[in-house]
Design an enzyme around this catalytic site. Structure first.
Site, PDB file in Angstrom:
ATOM      1  N   CYS A   1      19.162  12.816   6.253  1.00  0.00           N
ATOM      2  CA  CYS A   1      18.497  12.024   6.425  1.00  0.00           C
ATOM      3  C   CYS A   1      18.073  11.714   8.621  1.00  0.00           C
ATOM      4  CB  CYS A   1      19.368  10.592   7.220  1.00  0.00           C
ATOM      5  SG  CYS A   1      19.186   9.530   7.563  1.00  0.00           S
TER       6      CYS A   1
ATOM      7  N   CYS B   1      19.360  10.641  11.961  1.00  0.00           N
ATOM      8  CA  CYS B   1      20.413  10.456  11.214  1.00  0.00           C
ATOM      9  C   CYS B   1      20.394  11.976  12.368  1.00  0.00           C
ATOM     10  CB  CYS B   1      21.400  11.033  10.256  1.00  0.00           C
ATOM     11  SG  CYS B   1      21.659   9.286   9.742  1.00  0.00           S
TER      12      CYS B   1
ATOM     13  N   CYS C   1      -0.417   3.635   7.346  1.00  0.00           N
ATOM     14  CA  CYS C   1      -0.382   4.444   7.884  1.00  0.00           C
ATOM     15  C   CYS C   1      -1.220   4.906   7.483  1.00  0.00           C
ATOM     16  CB  CYS C   1       1.222   4.487   6.439  1.00  0.00           C
ATOM     17  SG  CYS C   1       1.227   6.017   6.147  1.00  0.00           S
TER      18      CYS C   1
ATOM     19  N   CYS D   1      -1.361   8.001   4.609  1.00  0.00           N
ATOM     20  CA  CYS D   1      -2.406   7.386   3.983  1.00  0.00           C
ATOM     21  C   CYS D   1      -3.482   7.697   3.963  1.00  0.00           C
ATOM     22  CB  CYS D   1      -1.812   6.609   3.744  1.00  0.00           C
ATOM     23  SG  CYS D   1      -0.393   5.555   3.228  1.00  0.00           S
TER      24      CYS D   1
END
Length: 545
Positions: free
Chosen positions: A93, A96, A424, A427
């Site tokens: 993650c 995290c 994005c 993208c």
């Protein structure tokens, strides 16, 4: 003997045919690769390049306690103040990792204040505490579950948030009628405890409950005249408690056991008005609330129906004529294409995001039934969708929610689907490469290259990768859940196997590598239709540059 020789001859022929077919297939694939590499020239940068230098930060975890399922309950019960980080170690993650040094530094700073910061990787406990995204931080006071940490996740923000919860009591004494009148005039919502004494067990329970509430101010009194002004019978058996707010249904009398957990639950269930008008000041309170099932898009008649759902649903009225608030909510929930007139929409919360729509005539009884079915998970989900395009003849097919099954779940086609966000950056970088891929594979009837705007379209089989950053973004007035790093998501749906989960495409983002993936995973073999002349091939390259 002749029979054995015949069998040997046939076996050799079959082996040779199989070898010839395999060799021919490999030669075709090699030719296709040479052809594509010649057209593409230097390969585009790998999508892994963005993170090729990424290394988890060096963190001193010495003051963060690692919990397991078998010691979790005893630990939070036997320590006065505990914050628990629910995290996911695999797949890694990224958020995290980013937060780890801040969390560890906060643990070091708070350890002298009898506060323990811990972390836990356990799916069962995460489910028990309704953890929808990693990392999530829950706080416990004397074993009582408080609620998730809200706001910034820097060291200073974590320390400040916890310090407020463990600091001096936020309960205020009211001794005179003059004080009571001023408080009733000034405060939009408050709690008053009518006690036998301003010190001792009753006051301690009330103070402990006050620590669990961010949005309501707590008061206490022993004066019967003050109690009367706060709409408490002066002769009532003490301790007594009331919650007062200025909205409709102004008074809520507490009738439970006078302990911190029951007081906190009572305040939590009653502090919001029956129906909250969604405006710039209301979203932080309404959408921060731990009741994770919201009901948005209300009409005034819902005010009566909402009485049945107090403490179970957050009921919010959105004026769609308001171009700043209403239209933003209409766009986010995707109900602009569902016809005119007021709508009732049930919503499970931003990290879960399930929506359910009640259309047609809206009566108190119908809304009550709708809300009850929502709480019992009996409703059919609503998925937002753009209109089906009138023309869909491009190399990249346009998928929306309403034609997803027709295009993507067609068992006779291998389908590669890009789920993208219009804003994005990754993208936008992928778009010309993806267009080239579709152009090189045009004319292959068994293969579909498609894309879907993931912001305005949904389908249960189109799940965006969201194991990186998942953030709650507050934009002035409207709150939007945006899984920014999940875009673009590339999913492959093999022909004849659409009931299985799609294959997530995780390869370098070049036409050649996409081609290799498609060759490997396509259920139906295919061969590129190459340009018929050097001129045509050169024209293709020029078109693509």
């Amino acid at each position: 003997m002749r029979f054995l020789l015949l069998q040997l001859f046939l076996a050799t022929l079959l082996l040779f045919s199989s070898f010839s077919f395999t060799l021919s297939h490999e030669q075709d694939e090699d030719e296709d690769l040479i052809y594509l590499q010649g057209l593409e020239g230097t390969p585009s940068p790998s999508h892994h390049d963005h993170f090729s230098d990424h290394k988890p930060p060096e963190v001193d975890h010495k003051d963060v306690v690692v919990l397991k399922e078998n010691n979790f309950t005893d630990f939070v019960n036997n320590n006065r103040f505990v914050m628990v980080q629910f995290y996911a170690p695999a797949p890694p993650c990224r958020l995290c990792e980013v937060i780890a040094p801040e969390y560890s530094a906060a643990a070091t700073e708070l350890k002298d204040q009898n506060v323990i910061l811990a972390k836990l990787d356990d799916n069962a406990l995460a489910h028990q505490f309704n953890v929808q995204v990693f990392p999530t931080f829950h706080f416990f006071i004397d074993g009582v579950h408080y609620k998730p940490l809200q706001g910034s996740l820097t060291k200073d923000a974590i320390v400040t948030w916890i310090t407020k919860k463990i600091g001096p009591s936020r309960i205020h004494n009211v001794t005179t009628s003059e004080e009571a009148q001023r408080i009733l005039t000034d405060q939009p919502r408050l709690v008053l405890g009518f006690l036998n004494s301003l010190v001792g067990p009753e006051s301690e329970e009330l103070a402990a409950a006050a620590r669990l509430e961010d949005d309501v101010i707590f008061y206490q009194t022993v004066n019967p005249d003050v109690a009367k002004l706060f709409h408490i019978d002066p002769d009532v058996k003490r301790p007594a408690l009331i919650l007062i707010k200025k909205e409709e249904e102004k008074l809520n009398h507490f009738d439970g056991q006078f302990v911190k957990s029951e007081i906190a639950d009572f305040v939590f269930s009653n502090k919001l008005p029956l129906v909250t008008v969604f405006e710039s000041k209301s979203p932080p309170l309404a959408f921060r609330n731990p009741v994770y099932k919201h009901v948005a898009k209300l009409i005034p008649v819902f005010q009566e129906a909402a009485k049945s759902f107090k403490g179970k649903l957050i009921c919010t009225y959105v004026e769609t004529d308001n171009k700043d608030v209403g239209m933003a909510m209409v766009d986010y929930f995707g109900i602009s294409n569902t016809g005119s007139g007021p709508k009732v929409l049930a919503f499970t919360g931003f990290f879960d995001g399930k929506k359910f729509l009640l259309d047609g005539e809206l009566t108190v009884d119908k809304i009550k039934v709708f809300g009850e079915d929502f709480l019992e998970d009996k409703l059919k989900r609503f998925f937002k969708s753009d209109p089906i395009p009138e023309s869909n003849d491009g190399d990249v097919k346009i998928v929306v929610g309403k034609n997803f099954e027709e295009i993507v779940l067609d068992e006779s086609k291998d389908v590669l689907l890009e789920i993208y966000s219009p804003w994005c950056e990754h993208c936008l970088t992928l778009e010309p490469i993806y267009n080239k891929l579709a152009k090189h594979h045009r004319g292959i009837d068994s293969l579909v290259i498609a894309k879907m705007n993931g912001i305005t379209n949904e389908h249960p089989r189109a799940k965006v990768n969201a194991n990186l950053n998942c953030k709650l973004v507050v934009l002035a007035i409207v709150i939007i859940s945006e899984m920014t790093n999940g875009y673009p998501t590339l999913l492959f749906f093999p022909a004849g196997n659409k009931s299985s989960d799609p294959i997530t495409l995780d390869t370098d983002r070049t036409v050649v590598d996409f081609y290799k993936f498609l060759k490997k995973h396509a259920s139906i073999p295919f061969k590129l239709q190459k340009a018929t002349s050097t001129f045509d091939a050169t024209s293709d390259v020029k078109d693509e540059l």
